[in-house]
Design an enzyme around this catalytic site. Structure first.
Site: not given
Ligand SMILES: C[S@@+](CC[C@H](N)C(=O)[O-])C[C@H]1O[C@@H](n2cnc3c(N)ncnc32)[C@H](O)[C@@H]1O
Length: 284
Positions: A45, A156
């Protein structure tokens, strides 16, 4: 003996100490765990960022993110897992429509407000799915709801992914996850992509927000979707986050979490489990 370089990672030098430094950075910034087993993933990445920065060693890239906030944001964008899809874990949308929505819709009809939070919304499929489900199969219903005080806050950590979410434009393959009648009503074909209808898009406010930091929101939410992000956190981080989510949920409100996530023991007593990874906050 420690492996000096990740397997197949020959372009840039990347040793366990580099991985440890990046893991510490991403944990402190976002709460995301990157154990040594993720070394190959981290290399894959971040190597494009090392290349784009004109560097030849990860050690130099680590020094760069240390001093350059813009590159820090890019590194976090590259390291987060943004996998999502329309109507992912569709039982949550079914539950919401059947058990939460009737009372909320009624409230909107009497000029009340409804607030929903999609926390860690990634590229927007989650909040848009929810709105399309609420708006239903008739355009007229969407026009009615667009005159009400219905809002989804979608947040996000990743700047880049929020830009995609706001655009509301998806590859046809991605859009095929929307049930046909909803897709025909709420998405329009635009070349090789599908665009979410403006009536849907204008109900969502996309904002950058780190779940670990202070939250600027004041009010409480009628439902919170916080799915498939806690899997990346350790237990204390999950527990702190869930405690704060519970505080932000109105009594009787619903919390939806990801399929492999669970409520921490200290938080669970404040909720009734009402379905698969679906919880209702007990009234005070
Ligand atoms: C796997 S996706 C899940 C998306 C959606 N909620 C779903 O279930 O399909 C995880 C998301 O969490 C975000 N993320 C990770 N750490 C985070 C944090 N500390 N605060 C806010 N968002 C975060 C990432 O950028 C990513 O877009």
């Amino acid at each position: 003996m420690t492996a000096a370089v990740a397997p197949r990672a020959t372009e840039f030098r990347f040793d366990p100490a580099d991985h440890a430094a990046i893991a510490a950075f991403v944990y402190e910034t976002a709460g995301i765990l990157m154990p040594p087993g993720k070394m190959q993933l981290v290399y894959g990445r971040l190597a494009p960022r090392v290349r784009a920065s004109g560097l030849t060693r990860f050690a130099d890239y680590i020094a760069l993110i240390d001093r350059d906030p813009v590159e820090r944001t890019r590194a976090i964008d590259a390291l987060t897992t943004n996998h999502t899809s329309f109507f992912r874990e569709s039982h949550h949308f079914d539950h919401f429509l059947e058990h939460a929505w009737p009372a909320l819709d009624q409230r909107l009809g009497t000029r009340g407000k409804v607030r929903i939070w999609s926390a860690a919304c990634s590229s927007g499929e989650e909040p848009y799915s929810l709105l399309m489900a609420m708006f239903g199969k008739e355009r007229g219903n969407g026009q009615r709801l667009s005159r009400t005080d219905l809002r989804i806050l979608a947040t996000d950590l990743s700047t880049e992914i929020l830009t995609a979410a706001k655009a509301g434009r998806y590859a046809l393959d991605t859009a095929s996850g929307v049930p046909t009648t909803l897709r025909e009503t709420w998405m329009t074909r635009d070349g090789d992509a599908a665009q979410v209808h403006p009536l849907v898009r204008e109900r969502v406010a996309f904002r950058k927000l780190n779940l670990l930091e202070d939250w600027p929101m004041r009010g409480r939410f009628d439902a919170i979707f916080c799915r498939n992000v806690m899997i990346y956190f350790d237990e204390p981080t999950k527990e702190r986050l869930q405690t704060r989510l519970a505080e932000r949920l109105a009594p009787g409100g619903f919390l939806y979490i990801g399929h492999s996530e669970r409520l921490s023991a200290s938080v669970a007593p404040g909720f009734t489990c009402v379905g698969r990874t679906t919880f209702q906050k007990v009234a005070a």
